[in-house]
Motif scaffolding. Structure first.
Motif, PDB file in Angstrom:
ATOM      1  N   ALA A  33       0.799  -1.221   0.000  1.00 39.57           N
ATOM      2  CA  ALA A  33       0.000   0.000   0.000  1.00 39.57           C
ATOM      3  C   ALA A  33       0.834   1.275   0.000  1.00 39.57           C
ATOM      4  N   LEU A  34       1.791   1.330  -0.911  1.00 36.24           N
ATOM      5  CA  LEU A  34       2.523   2.568  -1.178  1.00 36.24           C
ATOM      6  C   LEU A  34       2.341   2.837  -2.664  1.00 36.24           C
TER       7      LEU A  34
ATOM      8  N   ASP B 170     -10.068  12.894  -2.116  1.00 39.24           N
ATOM      9  CA  ASP B 170     -11.319  12.200  -2.440  1.00 39.24           C
ATOM     10  C   ASP B 170     -11.098  10.706  -2.619  1.00 39.24           C
ATOM     11  N   LEU B 171      -9.890  10.318  -3.043  1.00 41.75           N
ATOM     12  CA  LEU B 171      -9.586   8.911  -3.324  1.00 41.75           C
ATOM     13  C   LEU B 171      -8.893   8.219  -2.160  1.00 41.75           C
ATOM     14  N   GLY B 172      -8.764   8.902  -1.050  1.00 45.05           N
ATOM     15  CA  GLY B 172      -8.169   8.289   0.126  1.00 45.05           C
ATOM     16  C   GLY B 172      -6.667   8.447   0.231  1.00 45.05           C
ATOM     17  N   LEU B 173      -6.060   9.269  -0.613  1.00 46.33           N
ATOM     18  CA  LEU B 173      -4.618   9.515  -0.558  1.00 46.33           C
ATOM     19  C   LEU B 173      -4.385  10.726   0.344  1.00 46.33           C
ATOM     20  N   THR B 174      -4.300  10.448   1.631  1.00 43.79           N
ATOM     21  CA  THR B 174      -4.182  11.524   2.608  1.00 43.79           C
ATOM     22  C   THR B 174      -2.870  11.490   3.376  1.00 43.79           C
ATOM     23  N   THR B 175      -2.032  10.484   3.094  1.00 49.15           N
ATOM     24  CA  THR B 175      -0.767  10.359   3.833  1.00 49.15           C
ATOM     25  C   THR B 175       0.411  10.378   2.870  1.00 49.15           C
ATOM     26  N   PRO B 176       0.902  11.553   2.485  1.00 47.57           N
ATOM     27  CA  PRO B 176       2.067  11.608   1.609  1.00 47.57           C
ATOM     28  C   PRO B 176       3.316  11.154   2.354  1.00 47.57           C
ATOM     29  N   VAL B 177       4.250  10.562   1.614  1.00 48.84           N
ATOM     30  CA  VAL B 177       5.507  10.141   2.212  1.00 48.84           C
ATOM     31  C   VAL B 177       6.261  11.382   2.683  1.00 48.84           C
ATOM     32  N   SER B 178       6.648  11.391   3.948  1.00 53.58           N
ATOM     33  CA  SER B 178       7.335  12.543   4.521  1.00 53.58           C
ATOM     34  C   SER B 178       8.766  12.234   4.925  1.00 53.58           C
ATOM     35  N   GLU B 179       9.054  10.961   5.177  1.00 54.68           N
ATOM     36  CA  GLU B 179      10.396  10.564   5.613  1.00 54.68           C
ATOM     37  C   GLU B 179      10.611   9.110   5.232  1.00 54.68           C
ATOM     38  N   GLU B 180      11.802   8.763   4.761  1.00 54.15           N
ATOM     39  CA  GLU B 180      12.050   7.366   4.406  1.00 54.15           C
ATOM     40  C   GLU B 180      13.453   6.942   4.800  1.00 54.15           C
ATOM     41  N   LYS B 181      13.548   5.652   5.172  1.00 54.61           N
ATOM     42  CA  LYS B 181      14.805   5.065   5.593  1.00 54.61           C
ATOM     43  C   LYS B 181      15.026   3.747   4.843  1.00 54.61           C
TER      44      LYS B 181
ATOM     45  N   HIS C  85       9.493  10.252  -2.873  1.00 49.69           N
ATOM     46  CA  HIS C  85       8.969  11.616  -2.797  1.00 49.69           C
ATOM     47  C   HIS C  85       7.767  11.745  -3.746  1.00 49.69           C
ATOM     48  N   GLY C  86       6.659  12.235  -3.225  1.00 44.35           N
ATOM     49  CA  GLY C  86       5.450  12.399  -4.025  1.00 44.35           C
ATOM     50  C   GLY C  86       4.536  11.194  -4.015  1.00 44.35           C
ATOM     51  N   ASN C  87       4.950  10.091  -3.353  1.00 44.31           N
ATOM     52  CA  ASN C  87       4.104   8.913  -3.245  1.00 44.31           C
ATOM     53  C   ASN C  87       3.277   8.967  -1.962  1.00 44.31           C
ATOM     54  N   TYR C  88       2.321   8.035  -1.849  1.00 40.68           N
ATOM     55  CA  TYR C  88       1.395   8.047  -0.718  1.00 40.68           C
ATOM     56  C   TYR C  88       1.281   6.656  -0.106  1.00 40.68           C
ATOM     57  N   ALA C  89       1.168   6.604   1.226  1.00 39.47           N
ATOM     58  CA  ALA C  89       0.828   5.371   1.935  1.00 39.47           C
ATOM     59  C   ALA C  89      -0.684   5.355   2.132  1.00 39.47           C
ATOM     60  N   LEU C  90      -1.285   4.195   1.861  1.00 44.16           N
ATOM     61  CA  LEU C  90      -2.748   4.127   1.935  1.00 44.16           C
ATOM     62  C   LEU C  90      -3.208   2.703   2.133  1.00 44.16           C
ATOM     63  N   SER C  91      -4.492   2.535   2.405  1.00 44.12           N
ATOM     64  CA  SER C  91      -5.137   1.231   2.413  1.00 44.12           C
ATOM     65  C   SER C  91      -5.567   0.907   0.987  1.00 44.12           C
TER      66      SER C  91
ATOM     67  N   TYR D  30       5.263   1.061   6.924  1.00 42.63           N
ATOM     68  CA  TYR D  30       4.697   2.361   6.567  1.00 42.63           C
ATOM     69  C   TYR D  30       3.754   2.838   7.667  1.00 42.63           C
ATOM     70  N   HIS D  31       3.900   4.087   8.096  1.00 41.15           N
ATOM     71  CA  HIS D  31       2.942   4.724   8.987  1.00 41.15           C
ATOM     72  C   HIS D  31       1.899   5.437   8.119  1.00 41.15           C
ATOM     73  N   PHE D  32       0.635   5.117   8.303  1.00 40.92           N
ATOM     74  CA  PHE D  32      -0.399   5.728   7.465  1.00 40.92           C
ATOM     75  C   PHE D  32      -1.705   5.796   8.234  1.00 40.92           C
ATOM     76  N   GLY D  33      -2.706   6.442   7.615  1.00 39.18           N
ATOM     77  CA  GLY D  33      -4.044   6.482   8.189  1.00 39.18           C
ATOM     78  C   GLY D  33      -4.066   7.072   9.586  1.00 39.18           C
ATOM     79  N   LYS D  34      -4.982   6.567  10.410  1.00 42.30           N
ATOM     80  CA  LYS D  34      -5.131   7.037  11.784  1.00 42.30           C
ATOM     81  C   LYS D  34      -4.452   6.052  12.729  1.00 42.30           C
ATOM     82  N   ASN D  35      -3.218   6.356  13.077  1.00 42.42           N
ATOM     83  CA  ASN D  35      -2.441   5.562  14.032  1.00 42.42           C
ATOM     84  C   ASN D  35      -2.198   4.131  13.552  1.00 42.42           C
ATOM     85  N   LEU D  36      -2.075   3.946  12.235  1.00 41.56           N
ATOM     86  CA  LEU D  36      -1.857   2.613  11.674  1.00 41.56           C
ATOM     87  C   LEU D  36      -0.429   2.459  11.159  1.00 41.56           C
ATOM     88  N   VAL D  37       0.094   1.244  11.315  1.00 37.73           N
ATOM     89  CA  VAL D  37       1.395   0.881  10.767  1.00 37.73           C
ATOM     90  C   VAL D  37       1.217  -0.383   9.938  1.00 37.73           C
TER      91      VAL D  37
END
Length: 557
Positions: free
Chosen positions: A64-65, A82-93, A118-124, A258-265
């Motif tokens: 789900a990235l 609108d499509l559920g892409l609300t968690t943009p990638v902010s940091e990566e290791k 950069h520019g990608n999103y974590a999502l369900s 991936y950390h995404f959504g509401k308190n989800l990993v």
């Protein structure tokens, strides 16, 4: 006797028929994107989509990235929110792991383009597919979840549709009081979008010899958990990848988080299914990786809420089959469009569905049996360029191992941008890769602590499997005698370890001392398809269980 997949029915059954312009099997990103593209181009088309899960998104499991480039092309009128892409990638290791240490790989996007998120999103992905289905239905696509495609229908060497699975047969394959025969869904063109090692796709590849000019397909197994963690520990948009421990230098794979959504990993582990040691258990390796400090810190105070597994196509460019045939096409992961070094297949699946839709529209317009322009459209797209540039990464690891392949990948990816004047090849099937068990070190795994690490039964429980025990077994094993001679005597029952759901077990035969009996628990099946890929005899056959059976991945899968 249970009817083997793809064979004619033992008895003639009168079936209801429905006819459409286009029929799609599979409600993943590829199939849904194809449906949307078709209806946006021509609203008068009758388009039907069937999905074996009881609900859309129920059988979807992924890292789900997502790279949003295909979304921008398909749905420019929708915002990402609108499509559920609300968690943009902010940091990566990115880490190389030893048993106790983590070595950070300096991240410079120019030097490691495949790891630049950069520019990608974590999502369900499950929720994303539900949203795509809503859009498709608003456009007029008929969507039928809970309908498994059991067989392909042919007339005059052309695919003319799909026969859905019968409902209401007992474990002996006899009709019960509520028996309903499957329907024949006819279509001028059929799109197979089932995901990796789809049963209908396997039949189509054999029937039309679609892999005659390609390398053998090679696969990976992705196993995933979703955790809910305290808000104070949640870092929305943080992503992490690892390679190295717990795998040896000859086995390709690694972890992601991936950390995404509401308190989800979202935590996962991917291992290439060409691994050599039959004692290895992908599930146990996945649990063991969680104990490494690079990962364990992310689960503090959390609880595991979901579990799933799925095979992934890893062959890439050189393993792609012919994409079109009389009456249909292949799109998404069932064709092999995953970009392995990027560990991304959502945007590639969507693009393949869009390109396939364009080719089918042309075939329908010209009243042609085959969407022959699909191959050309693919080769002229950014999708082909992306897969071609990545073509040598996966086989390099298979041939050279982790330590020698790493500098090669730097050369190929960074300096030459995937344009080296050669193509490395896959030479063998994953089922041929095992070494004899007595030649390989036996692996003793630690017991789970039931806080951070768990066993398979408690994990499968979280997959919310729905399965009527009194239905035909959907796992057909062929000869039990040859199973014991090869799978047990030679490899000590590797399916008891490679299945991430504990479907297979081996018990001593009380009537024949020294012999063993294979036990199958189909009610545990996650539909990951690992067993049909890795079975050393290639006698195991996976056929769709009754419609709606299988896992139901909620909670952010």
């Amino acid at each position: 006797m249970t009817e083997r997949f793809g064979e004619a029915p033992a008895e003639e059954i009168e079936r209801e028929e429905m006819t459409f312009d286009v029929l799609i099997a599979g409600a993943g990103p590829a199939g849904l994107s194809a449906a949307i593209a078709l209806k946006k181009a021509d609203s008068s088309l009758s388009v039907c989509l069937i999905e074996k899960s009881a609900e859309i998104g129920g059988h979807i499991v992924s890292g789900a990235l997502i790279d949003p480039k295909a979304i921008k092309e398909l749905l420019p009128e929708y915002s990402f929110e609108d499509l559920g892409l609300t968690t943009p990638v902010s940091e990566e290791k990115l880490f190389f792991l030893t048993e106790k240490q983590k070595i950070a790989i300096p991240f410079v996007p120019f030097l490691l383009p495949s790891k630049n998120n950069h520019g990608n999103y974590a999502l369900s992905l499950s929720e994303f597919c539900k949203k795509l289905a809503e859009i498709a239905e608003e456009l007029g696509v008929e969507i039928y979840p809970g309908f498994a495609g059991a067989k392909l229908a042919f007339e005059n060497q052309k695919l003319v549709g799909i026969i859905t699975g019968d409902m209401g047969r007992d474990r002996h394959d006899a009709p019960k009081s509520d028996f309903m025969p499957g329907m024949l869904l006819r279509a001028k063109q059929t799109i197979l979008a089932e995901g990796a090692r789809g049963s209908l796709t396997t039949h189509a590849k054999r029937h039309f010899n679609l892999c005659r000019d390609s390398d053998p397909e090679t696969y990976g197994l992705g196993i995933k958990e979703v955790w809910e963690i305290p808000a104070e520990n949640h870092r929305p948009g943080f992503i992490q990848h690892s390679f190295g421990w717990p795998l040896d230098g000859k086995t390709y794979g690694g972890g992601f988080l991936y950390h995404f959504g509401k308190n989800l990993v979202s935590y996962g582990f991917v291992i290439a299914l060409d691994y050599k040691n039959p004692w290895l258990s992908p599930f146990e390796e996945m649990q063991r990786l969680k104990t490494h400090p690079a990962f364990s810190e992310h689960f503090k105070g959390g609880r595991r809420i979901a579990y799933g597994a799925r095979a992934l196509t890893e062959g890439g460019w050189q393993s792609l089959p012919k994409l079109s045939f009389p009456g249909g096409i292949l799109v998404g992961d069932c064709a092999g469009f995953l970009n392995v070094p990027r560990l991304k297949g959502i945007h590639t699946a969507m693009k393949s569905g869009m390109l396939g839709a364009e080719a089918i529209l042309e075939a329908l317009k010209n009243n042609a049996d085959q969407a022959t322009t699909f191959e050309e459209k693919f080769k002229n797209s950014w999708l082909a360029k992306e897969l071609y540039q990545a073509r040598n990464i996966r086989p390099a690891f298979a041939k050279l191992g982790t330590f020698l392949a790493s500098p090669y990948v730097f050369l190929d990816e960074t300096l030459f941008r995937g344009q080296l004047p050669w193509t490395l090849h896959h030479r063998e099937e994953d089922s041929d890769s095992f070494h004899n068990a007595d030649e390989m070190p036996e692996i003793i795994y630690p017991r789970p602590d039931n806080k951070l690490t768990f066993d398979r039964p408690s994990s499968v429980y979280l997959a919310n499997i729905s399965h009527d025990d009194n239905q035909p077994n959907h796992l057909l094993i062929g000869s039990t005698q040859t199973w014991e001679e090869r799978n047990w005597d030679q490899f000590k029952g590797p399916e008891t370890r490679f299945c991430p759901a504990g479907v297979y077990g081996a018990e001593p035969n009380p009537d024949k001392p020294g012999y063993h009996i294979l036990q199958i628990s189909p009610q545990n099946c996650l539909h990951c398809k690992t067993c049909v890929i890795k079975d050393v005899r290639q006698e195991l056959e996976w056929i769709p269980p009754e419609g709606g059976s299988g896992p139901n991945y909620g909670n952010g899968m």
